[in-house]
Design a protein around this motif. Structure first.
Motif, PDB file in Angstrom:
ATOM      1  N   GLU A   1      81.153  69.238 -49.722  1.00 21.89           N
ATOM      2  CA  GLU A   1      81.290  68.983 -48.285  1.00 21.89           C
ATOM      3  C   GLU A   1      80.158  69.633 -47.498  1.00 21.89           C
ATOM      4  OE1 GLU A   1      85.271  69.299 -46.189  1.00 21.89           O
ATOM      5  OE2 GLU A   1      84.246  71.063 -45.360  1.00 21.89           O
ATOM      6  N   CYS A   2      79.649  68.925 -46.499  1.00 26.13           N
ATOM      7  CA  CYS A   2      78.628  69.474 -45.613  1.00 26.13           C
ATOM      8  C   CYS A   2      79.262  70.493 -44.677  1.00 26.13           C
ATOM      9  CB  CYS A   2      77.963  68.368 -44.805  1.00 26.13           C
ATOM     10  SG  CYS A   2      76.777  68.985 -43.578  1.00 26.13           S
TER      11      CYS A   2
ATOM     12  N   CYS B   1      78.489  68.734 -40.629  1.00 27.60           N
ATOM     13  CA  CYS B   1      79.072  67.469 -40.161  1.00 27.60           C
ATOM     14  C   CYS B   1      80.349  67.090 -40.895  1.00 27.60           C
ATOM     15  CB  CYS B   1      78.045  66.341 -40.258  1.00 27.60           C
ATOM     16  SG  CYS B   1      77.650  65.828 -41.953  1.00 27.60           S
TER      17      CYS B   1
ATOM     18  N   SER C   1      80.721  65.722 -43.820  1.00 28.00           N
ATOM     19  CA  SER C   1      80.627  64.612 -44.777  1.00 28.00           C
ATOM     20  C   SER C   1      80.946  65.114 -46.176  1.00 28.00           C
ATOM     21  CB  SER C   1      79.216  64.017 -44.751  1.00 28.00           C
ATOM     22  OG  SER C   1      78.914  63.474 -43.483  1.00 28.00           O
ATOM     23  N   THR C   2      81.598  64.265 -46.967  1.00 28.87           N
ATOM     24  CA  THR C   2      81.975  64.655 -48.328  1.00 28.87           C
ATOM     25  C   THR C   2      81.290  63.750 -49.342  1.00 28.87           C
ATOM     26  OG1 THR C   2      83.952  63.256 -48.251  1.00 28.87           O
ATOM     27  CG2 THR C   2      84.202  65.565 -47.591  1.00 28.87           C
ATOM     28  N   PHE C   3      81.055  64.324 -50.525  1.00 29.60           N
ATOM     29  CA  PHE C   3      80.313  63.617 -51.568  1.00 29.60           C
ATOM     30  C   PHE C   3      80.918  63.963 -52.924  1.00 29.60           C
ATOM     31  CE2 PHE C   3      77.615  65.024 -48.103  1.00 29.60           C
ATOM     32  CZ  PHE C   3      77.060  63.835 -47.643  1.00 29.60           C
TER      33      PHE C   3
ATOM     34  N   CYS D   1      72.916  68.010 -47.251  1.00 32.05           N
ATOM     35  CA  CYS D   1      73.633  66.833 -46.775  1.00 32.05           C
ATOM     36  C   CYS D   1      72.658  65.706 -46.436  1.00 32.05           C
ATOM     37  CB  CYS D   1      74.445  67.207 -45.538  1.00 32.05           C
ATOM     38  SG  CYS D   1      75.291  65.806 -44.770  1.00 32.05           S
ATOM     39  N   PRO D   2      72.814  64.517 -47.013  1.00 31.97           N
ATOM     40  CA  PRO D   2      71.940  63.387 -46.686  1.00 31.97           C
ATOM     41  C   PRO D   2      72.116  62.909 -45.246  1.00 31.97           C
ATOM     42  CG  PRO D   2      73.140  62.993 -48.744  1.00 31.97           C
ATOM     43  CD  PRO D   2      73.769  64.172 -48.088  1.00 31.97           C
ATOM     44  N   GLU D   3      73.257  63.260 -44.626  1.00 32.56           N
ATOM     45  CA  GLU D   3      73.536  62.790 -43.271  1.00 32.56           C
ATOM     46  C   GLU D   3      72.850  63.646 -42.211  1.00 32.56           C
ATOM     47  OE1 GLU D   3      75.144  60.005 -42.813  1.00 32.56           O
ATOM     48  OE2 GLU D   3      75.572  59.774 -44.954  1.00 32.56           O
ATOM     49  N   CYS D   4      72.970  64.982 -42.340  1.00 34.99           N
ATOM     50  CA  CYS D   4      72.431  65.871 -41.296  1.00 34.99           C
ATOM     51  C   CYS D   4      71.457  66.907 -41.812  1.00 34.99           C
ATOM     52  CB  CYS D   4      73.581  66.559 -40.547  1.00 34.99           C
ATOM     53  SG  CYS D   4      74.423  67.848 -41.500  1.00 34.99           S
TER      54      CYS D   4
ATOM     55  N   ASP E   1      72.075  69.680 -43.494  1.00 35.49           N
ATOM     56  CA  ASP E   1      72.567  71.045 -43.614  1.00 35.49           C
ATOM     57  C   ASP E   1      73.064  71.317 -45.032  1.00 35.49           C
ATOM     58  OD1 ASP E   1      73.334  73.645 -42.887  1.00 35.49           O
ATOM     59  OD2 ASP E   1      73.976  72.982 -40.916  1.00 35.49           O
TER      60      ASP E   1
END
Length: 414
Positions: free
Chosen positions: A11-12, A15, A17-19, A28-31, A33
Motif C-alpha cells: 500500500e502507498c 494516496c 493505492s494498493t498493489f 507508488c506508480p500513482e504518486c 511515494d
C-alpha cells in the motif's frame, strides 16, 4: 504444524493505492511515494501469539507469524534478540527517569540492518533472484554482503567514494560483495541504484524495499517483551535514511492492533546538525523535506541529505506526537564517550546521536518523572574505529620498566 501467517497488501503511504505485484515495486506508480506492507491481522491476538513466541529463542524469526513470508527457508545468522540495557548513569541528567539502551550493535554484522536483511534476502531467495544490490553508507553494505553470502546470491553495493568507515567497508569486501565506489555522496548512489538494478536484473535491498522494514519492526516487539509487556513512553532513534524509526512505529502499531497494548510511545528522531532535513521539516512544520545538498557529519551512517524514507518518518513522528532534533557533532561525540566510559557500551557515532538527543530533551524538561526512555543504539563502535580514535589523544610509548609504567598510569602520560 504449519503456522498461520498474516496476509499482506502493498500500500502507498500517501494516496492509499494498493498493489499485489510486480515483485520489484519500490515506489507508488500513482504518486511516487513510498510503499508499506499492510498485514491482515484479523483473527490474531497477542494472548494466542505470545505462547508461540515464548516457545522460540529470541530473534527476528521468533515473530514469524507477523512477517509476510511463507515460512521456512529463512536466510538467518541468528539476528535480533539484542539486549535492552538499563543505563542508570544517564539518570543524573533527569532523576526519576528509567533510561535504557537497545544495543543493536550485538547483531551478527554489528548493526540493526541485519533485522531487515534476513527478511529481505529471504524474500530474494524465495523469488529466485540471482543478484541483490544496495546503496550504502556502510552498514547496509556489510549486512547485505553477509546475508547474500549466506544465501549464495551474488551481491553488489554502491558506496560513496571516501565516505565509508573502514570497518564497514572491510566487512563488505571480505564477505564477497562487488563494491562500487561512486563519486559523490550516498544520495548520489541512491539516485541510481534502482535503474542500475534493472540493468543488472538485481533485487534492491535498501529500506525503500518494504520487506526490509518488516524485519526491522521486530525490534519494537523485543522492546515490548524486554520491558515486561510494556511499551516505553519515549523511543529515541538516530535518523539517516529514516527507515528504522518508521519500522519501530509499524511494530508498535501492530502490537496495539493484536491487543498487546493499548498505548503507543512517542518517537524522537535525531539527526546530525548539518545533515538534518527531517528534523528541519518537523521543527518548521513543513509537509515535505528540503534536501541538504552537501550533508556533513563525522557520524557517517547518518550523513544523508535526501533520505528516501522521509515521508514514512515524518508520518511516524507526527502520528506519535513526537519530535525531531538536530544535534552538533560535538554533543554526539560526548554521548559516545559517555556511554563507553560510564556504561561500558561502545557504539559508533551515529548510534550515540540517540543518547545525545535524549540528554538534550532531559535538560529541556521534556520527560516527566517516571517516564521510560529507550535510546536505540544502531551499531557497534568497531564499525567506525577511525572516528573513535580521532577523539583520543595520541598514545606515547614508554620504557618497559615498572617505574615508567606506574608513572604513566598514575600520571596519565601514556
Amino acid at each position: 504444524m504449519v503456522e498461520r501467517l498474516a496476509g499482506a497488501t502493498l500500500e502507498c503511504i500517501r494516496c492509499g493505492s494498493t498493489f499485489s505485484g510486480p515483485e520489484d515495486l519500490y515506489a507508488c506508480p500513482e504518486c511516487g511515494d513510498g510503499l508499506q506492507l499492510v498485514l491482515d491481522l484479523a483473527g490474531f491476538s497477542y494472548s494466542t501469539l505470545a505462547a508461540s513466541w515464548r516457545a522460540r529463542p529470541p530473534g527476528v524469526w521468533r515473530y514469524r507469524e507477523l512477517l509476510p513470508l511463507n515460512g521456512g527457508g529463512e536466510v538467518s545468522l541468528q539476528e535480533g534478540g539484542t539486549p535492552l540495557l538499563r543505563v542508570g548513569n544517564l539518570g543524573a541528567a533527569a532523576p526519576g527517569i528509567s533510561w535504557f539502551a537497545k544495543n543493536e550493535g550485538q547483531n551478527p554484522t554489528g548493526s540493526f540492518k541485519d533485522r531487515g536483511m534476513t527478511v529481505g534476502v529471504t524474500r530474494a531467495r524465495n523469488l529466485r533472484r540471482t543478484r541483490v544490490i544496495c546503496a550504502s553508507t556502510g552498514n547496509t553494505a556489510a549486512s547485505l554482503a553477509a546475508y547474500a553470502s549466506r544465501a549464495g546470491i551474488p551481491c553488489a553495493v554502491l558506496v560513496p567514494s571516501g565516505g565509508v568507515a573502514q570497518g564497514k567497508l572491510a566487512q563488505a569486501l571480505f564477505q564477497g560483495a562487488k563494491v562500487v565506489a561512486v563519486k559523490g555522496s550516498f544520495d548520489d548512489a541512491m539516485k541510481v541504484v534502482v535503474e542500475a538494478a534493472k540493468r543488472l536484473e538485481a533485487y534492491v535491498l535498501n529500506s525503500i524495499n518494504p520487506y526490509r522494514i518488516e524485519g526491522q519492526k521486530t525490534a519494537a516487539f523485543e522492546v515490548y517483551e524486554q520491558l515486561g509487556g510494556h511499551v516505553p513512553d519515549w523511543l529515541v532513534c538516530p535518523v539517516g535514511n529514516g527507515g528504522n524509526l518508521a519500522a519501530y512505529w509499524k511494530g508498535f502499531q501492530e502490537l496495539k492492533a493484536i491487543g498487546a497494548t493499548d498505548r503507543l510511545p512517542r518517537l524522537v528522531g535525531v539527526q546530525a546538525e548539518k545533515a538534518a532535513p527531517i528534523a528541519d521539516a518537523i521543527q518548521r512544520n513543513l509537509k515535505e523535506i528540503v534536501p541538504v545538498a552537501k550533508p556533513e557529519t563525522f557520524a557517517s551512517a547518518i550523513r544523508i541529505g535526501n533520505p528516501a524514507n522521509w515521508s514514512k518518518t515524518l508520518r511516524a513522528i507526527r502520528e506519535s506526537d513526537g519530535t525531531a532534533l538536530k544535534i552538533p557533532d560535538k554533543l554526539i561525540m560526548d554521548a559516545q564517550s559517555l556511554l563507553a566510559r560510564r556504561e561500558g557500551i561502545f557504539v559508533e557515532p551515529a548510534s550515540a546521536a540517540s543518547v545525545a538527543g535524549a540528554l538534550r530533551l532531559a535538560q529541556e524538561g521534556t520527560f516527566d518523572k517516571g517516564d521510560t526512555v529507550v535510546c536505540v543504539c544502531t551499531g557497534h563502535g568497531l564499525k567506525d574505529p577511525e572516528a573513535a580514535m580521532a577523539a583520543q589523544r595520541p598514545q606515547k610509548a614508554v620504557e618497559a620498566t615498572v617505574d615508567a609504567i606506574v608513572a604513566a598510569v598514575v600520571g596519565g602520560r601514556a
